[in-house]
Write a protein that holds these residues in place. Structure first.
Motif, PDB file in Angstrom:
ATOM      1  N   LEU A 175     -14.081 -66.936  26.353  1.00  0.00           N
ATOM      2  CA  LEU A 175     -15.526 -66.821  26.480  1.00  0.00           C
ATOM      3  C   LEU A 175     -15.872 -65.717  27.452  1.00  0.00           C
ATOM      4  O   LEU A 175     -15.057 -65.341  28.297  1.00  0.00           O
ATOM      5  CB  LEU A 175     -16.111 -68.152  26.981  1.00  0.00           C
ATOM      6  N   ASP A 176     -17.096 -65.170  27.328  1.00  0.00           N
ATOM      7  CA  ASP A 176     -17.515 -64.164  28.294  1.00  0.00           C
ATOM      8  C   ASP A 176     -18.020 -64.856  29.565  1.00  0.00           C
ATOM      9  O   ASP A 176     -17.971 -66.086  29.683  1.00  0.00           O
ATOM     10  CB  ASP A 176     -18.558 -63.209  27.703  1.00  0.00           C
ATOM     11  N   SER A 177     -18.526 -64.077  30.513  1.00  0.00           N
ATOM     12  CA  SER A 177     -18.922 -64.638  31.807  1.00  0.00           C
ATOM     13  C   SER A 177     -20.123 -65.569  31.707  1.00  0.00           C
ATOM     14  O   SER A 177     -20.425 -66.303  32.651  1.00  0.00           O
ATOM     15  CB  SER A 177     -19.219 -63.505  32.795  1.00  0.00           C
ATOM     16  N   ARG A 178     -20.820 -65.538  30.558  1.00  0.00           N
ATOM     17  CA  ARG A 178     -21.968 -66.433  30.343  1.00  0.00           C
ATOM     18  C   ARG A 178     -21.625 -67.544  29.352  1.00  0.00           C
ATOM     19  O   ARG A 178     -22.489 -68.151  28.768  1.00  0.00           O
ATOM     20  CB  ARG A 178     -23.160 -65.615  29.856  1.00  0.00           C
ATOM     21  N   TRP A 179     -20.316 -67.796  29.185  1.00  0.00           N
ATOM     22  CA  TRP A 179     -19.803 -68.887  28.359  1.00  0.00           C
ATOM     23  C   TRP A 179     -20.111 -68.703  26.871  1.00  0.00           C
ATOM     24  O   TRP A 179     -20.171 -69.669  26.119  1.00  0.00           O
ATOM     25  CB  TRP A 179     -20.325 -70.245  28.856  1.00  0.00           C
ATOM     26  N   ARG A 180     -20.283 -67.460  26.448  1.00  0.00           N
ATOM     27  CA  ARG A 180     -20.496 -67.173  25.034  1.00  0.00           C
ATOM     28  C   ARG A 180     -19.162 -66.834  24.383  1.00  0.00           C
ATOM     29  O   ARG A 180     -18.320 -66.175  24.979  1.00  0.00           O
ATOM     30  CB  ARG A 180     -21.496 -66.030  24.870  1.00  0.00           C
ATOM     31  N   LEU A 181     -19.003 -67.262  23.143  1.00  0.00           N
ATOM     32  CA  LEU A 181     -17.713 -67.147  22.455  1.00  0.00           C
ATOM     33  C   LEU A 181     -17.355 -65.697  22.152  1.00  0.00           C
ATOM     34  O   LEU A 181     -18.141 -64.953  21.575  1.00  0.00           O
ATOM     35  CB  LEU A 181     -17.761 -67.952  21.152  1.00  0.00           C
ATOM     36  N   LEU A 182     -16.132 -65.328  22.538  1.00  0.00           N
ATOM     37  CA  LEU A 182     -15.579 -64.023  22.182  1.00  0.00           C
ATOM     38  C   LEU A 182     -14.521 -64.164  21.094  1.00  0.00           C
ATOM     39  O   LEU A 182     -14.488 -63.403  20.137  1.00  0.00           O
ATOM     40  CB  LEU A 182     -14.963 -63.352  23.417  1.00  0.00           C
ATOM     41  N   SER A 183     -13.644 -65.175  21.270  1.00  0.00           N
ATOM     42  CA  SER A 183     -12.576 -65.372  20.301  1.00  0.00           C
ATOM     43  C   SER A 183     -12.007 -66.783  20.473  1.00  0.00           C
ATOM     44  O   SER A 183     -12.115 -67.377  21.545  1.00  0.00           O
ATOM     45  CB  SER A 183     -11.466 -64.336  20.506  1.00  0.00           C
ATOM     46  N   TYR A 184     -11.396 -67.295  19.428  1.00  0.00           N
ATOM     47  CA  TYR A 184     -10.687 -68.570  19.534  1.00  0.00           C
ATOM     48  C   TYR A 184      -9.663 -68.654  18.416  1.00  0.00           C
ATOM     49  O   TYR A 184      -9.782 -67.998  17.386  1.00  0.00           O
ATOM     50  CB  TYR A 184     -11.659 -69.756  19.438  1.00  0.00           C
ATOM     51  N   ILE A 185      -8.622 -69.465  18.643  1.00  0.00           N
ATOM     52  CA  ILE A 185      -7.624 -69.730  17.608  1.00  0.00           C
ATOM     53  C   ILE A 185      -7.297 -71.219  17.657  1.00  0.00           C
ATOM     54  O   ILE A 185      -7.027 -71.776  18.717  1.00  0.00           O
ATOM     55  CB  ILE A 185      -6.346 -68.893  17.803  1.00  0.00           C
ATOM     56  N   GLU A 186      -7.351 -71.834  16.498  1.00  0.00           N
ATOM     57  CA  GLU A 186      -7.065 -73.258  16.357  1.00  0.00           C
ATOM     58  C   GLU A 186      -5.562 -73.488  16.293  1.00  0.00           C
ATOM     59  O   GLU A 186      -4.785 -72.566  16.014  1.00  0.00           O
ATOM     60  CB  GLU A 186      -7.758 -73.774  15.082  1.00  0.00           C
ATOM     61  N   HIS A 187      -5.140 -74.713  16.583  1.00  0.00           N
ATOM     62  CA  HIS A 187      -3.733 -75.099  16.434  1.00  0.00           C
ATOM     63  C   HIS A 187      -3.643 -76.084  15.271  1.00  0.00           C
ATOM     64  O   HIS A 187      -4.444 -77.020  15.181  1.00  0.00           O
ATOM     65  CB  HIS A 187      -3.229 -75.757  17.721  1.00  0.00           C
ATOM     66  N   PRO A 188      -2.684 -75.910  14.357  1.00  0.00           N
ATOM     67  CA  PRO A 188      -2.616 -76.763  13.163  1.00  0.00           C
ATOM     68  C   PRO A 188      -2.413 -78.242  13.474  1.00  0.00           C
ATOM     69  O   PRO A 188      -2.755 -79.099  12.652  1.00  0.00           O
ATOM     70  CB  PRO A 188      -1.431 -76.184  12.377  1.00  0.00           C
ATOM     71  N   GLN A 189      -1.872 -78.569  14.653  1.00  0.00           N
ATOM     72  CA  GLN A 189      -1.614 -79.972  14.989  1.00  0.00           C
ATOM     73  C   GLN A 189      -2.666 -80.548  15.939  1.00  0.00           C
ATOM     74  O   GLN A 189      -2.475 -81.641  16.472  1.00  0.00           O
ATOM     75  CB  GLN A 189      -0.215 -80.107  15.612  1.00  0.00           C
TER      76      GLN A 189
END
Length: 589
Positions: A175-189
């Protein structure tokens, strides 16, 4: 890739520890050993550190049963790793009360065979700890190399996050400094999928204030990662938060969704390396954006200052920034005022441009208005390009077809009116004006359209018009009269045309000037003017007869009508009379 801490259980499993027996405190075998200390006097206990394994022959307490029992309790409270007591020297066997105390506190009590020297046992422990530290260092270097390779290969944020999730085996959000999403990756389990628990929209805030409240905003306030618990589907999901920071600047946060495996020491090393690489990536992107912004700013500065004279010179950069040399453009300006001084001391259009680049009191407010304007303009007018300079937001509106210029003028008014209403709605405390210049056939002529838009704003505020939007073409007559350098001549013209009417209104508390203005605004239609003024048609006739009498004019004579019309415009330029003008008067300018 996990490397475990060295525990009592690990120590007892070593070949070099064969013969050492655990006689009490079996429940504490997972206590971590960080070092070894040897007890040669009763004061040694006061110097012990958490995680130390204490070795002794028992000489200092062989005749003191009370001290023996108290020792176990104090070592457990200090969170030491265990106590090793050598037998067949001062103790044939370990006293039963010490064993009972060890069991009570789940504190490991070891019986050391006579043949083992205390220094030999200490060497064995330190060698095992060193081996683990060496392995940890090697793994850390391997992690560092993986992230370095990603960075040197030009890997983007998604590739860095992908590398991290492979190492720590848990879902990750950046997340950026204002808690806005930049990137994410899920885990299959992942038993609690991110998409089921969070709003995963890039550029949008992910967590509520309840989750982020209390998390430090300054890098100096961070010592280690922070643990938070997120309630998802009536389950509590542990999260680890690590700042992304460099050189005292906060660039964002890494949030590890610790739902698959519990993080270990090596995982934290990976998160630390990832934080550094992501900070460098954010710094790189920021530098790129700043460079783009500077190039863009320089281009538009030169264009609006009239420094670019060749179509070929503007073509390449213009198309990069969304301007095309083969289209006419209309310039629209939103001018924001930081205080009353801006309203009273407006400089002339030709001098206004020199103030560009100087931000006023509230950059965040201007940024918010700029983002709103850009969003509305882009949605309502295809190909619109907006820039922010000082207290002005400048919008360039392309006209796709020269034959649509007249329609484009009306559409630009509609856009400007919408912008005015939306800004007023969301920033009610802000004082601002909206101006529109005339269309220009080439981007090289944008300077003229820009200065006309600024001049329209200046003129509208000078004569205190109530209209939400000022178009340069609304003020042709005003510009003509304002170009008269001799103010006395302008005052003389005013006095010779409508001066007596203004004076009569002031002395008799009448509304004849406003009546005359509505008469002109309605193109001489007496009934329409009466309706606008909310008066009876006979009252309108009476007022017009009164005006004729006071001014000694014929309202059917074209020449006299023109003089009266110009006189009313002169009145406004001279700030005479009441500050109100019919809404439709701009159509007659």
């Amino acid at each position: 890739m996990a490397i475990k801490n060295f525990t009592i259980k690990d120590f007892l499993a070593l070949e070099q520890a064969r013969g050492i027996r655990l006689v009490g405190g079996e429940g504490g075998q997972n206590r971590i050993i960080t070092g070894v200390n040897i007890m040669d006097n009763p004061d040694t206990v006061g110097w012990l550190q958490e995680g130390e394994l204490l070795l002794t022959t028992g000489y200092v307490f062989k005749d003191d049963p009370a001290f023996q029992s108290h020792l176990i309790k104090e070592l457990a409270e200090r969170n030491c790793a265990g106590l090793g007591l050598k037998t067949r020297r001062y103790f044939d066997t370990i006293p039963q009360h010490m064993i009972e105390q060890a069991n009570q506190y789940d504190f490991p009590l070891l019986e050391l065979p006579f043949q083992y020297s205390l220094s030999q046992i200490g060497h064995t422990v330190y060698q095992a700890i060193l081996n683990r530290q060496t392995a940890l260092l090697e793994k850390s270097q391997e992690i560092h190399k993986r992230f370095t390779d990603v960075s040197l290969a030009g890997g983007n944020l998604e590739e860095i996050v992908a590398t991290l999730i492979q190492l720590i085996n848990n879902p990750v959000l950046v997340l950026d400094s204002r808690w806005r999403l930049l990137s994410y990756i899920e885990h299959p389990q992942n038993p609690y999928p991110l998409a089921d628990c969070l709003r995963l929209v890039k550029g949008q805030r992910v967590f509520s204030g309840d989750f982020t409240d209390g998390i430090p905003r300054e890098t100096s306030q961070w010592e280690k990662s922070i643990k938070r618990v997120y309630n998802c589907q009536q389950q509590k999901v542990p999260c680890r938060i690590k700042p992304v920071a460099a050189a005292g600047n906060m660039y964002g946060f890494i949030v590890v969704w610790e739902s698959v495996t519990k993080l270990n020491k090596l995982d934290y090393v990976a998160i630390e390396h990832a934080s550094t690489v992501i900070a460098l990536e954010r710094m790189k992107q920021q530098a790129i954006e700043e460079t783009k912004h500077r190039i863009r700013a320089d281009f538009f500065d030169d264009l609006l200052a009239g420094k670019i004279e060749s179509v070929n010179a503007v073509r390449t950069l213009g198309e990069i920034h969304g301007l095309y040399t083969d289209k006419p453009y209309i310039c629209l300006v939103v001018e924001i005022y930081s205080d009353s001084g801006d309203k009273l001391g407006l400089s002339h259009a030709a001098n206004l441009y020199t103030a560009f680049g100087k931000m006023l009191n509230s950059p965040s407010m201007y940024k918010g208005i700029g983002e709103l304007v850009d969003k509305i303009a882009s949605h309502q007018w295809g190909g619109a390009v907006s820039i922010t300079r000082s207290n002005k937001i400048i919008i360039f509106l392309p006209v796709e077809d020269v034959g649509r210029l007249r329609t484009a003028k009306l559409e630009s008014r509609a856009l400007a009116a919408n912008l005015h209403d939306r800004i007023k709605e969301q920033f009610s405390q802000v004082d601002f004006s909206v101006g529109i210049g005339r269309p220009c056939e080439s981007v090289l002529d944008l300077k003229r359209s820009f200065l006309e838009a600024v001049e329209a704003i200046r003129m509208a505020r000078k004569i205190a018009l109530p209209h939400a939007v000022a178009h340069f073409e609304d003020f042709v007559v005003y510009h003509l009269l304002d170009s008269i350098n001799n103010r006395q001549e302008l005052e003389r013209f005013f006095n010779n045309t409508v001066g007596k009417l203004v004076e009569y209104d002031a002395n008799n508390n009448t509304d004849l000037v406003n009546t005359l203005e509505h008469f002109f605004a309605c193109r001489g239609n007496m009934s329409a003017a009466a309706e606008k003024l909310f008066i009876h048609r006979n009252t309108m006739m009476y007022r017009l007869d009164k005006i004729k009498s006071i001014l000694n004019v014929d309202l059917e004579d074209a020449e006299e009508l023109l003089e009266l019309h110009l006189g009313l415009r002169a009145m406004r330029l001279l700030s005479m009379g009441k500050k109100s003008e019919p809404e439709s008067s701009k159509e007659e300018s």
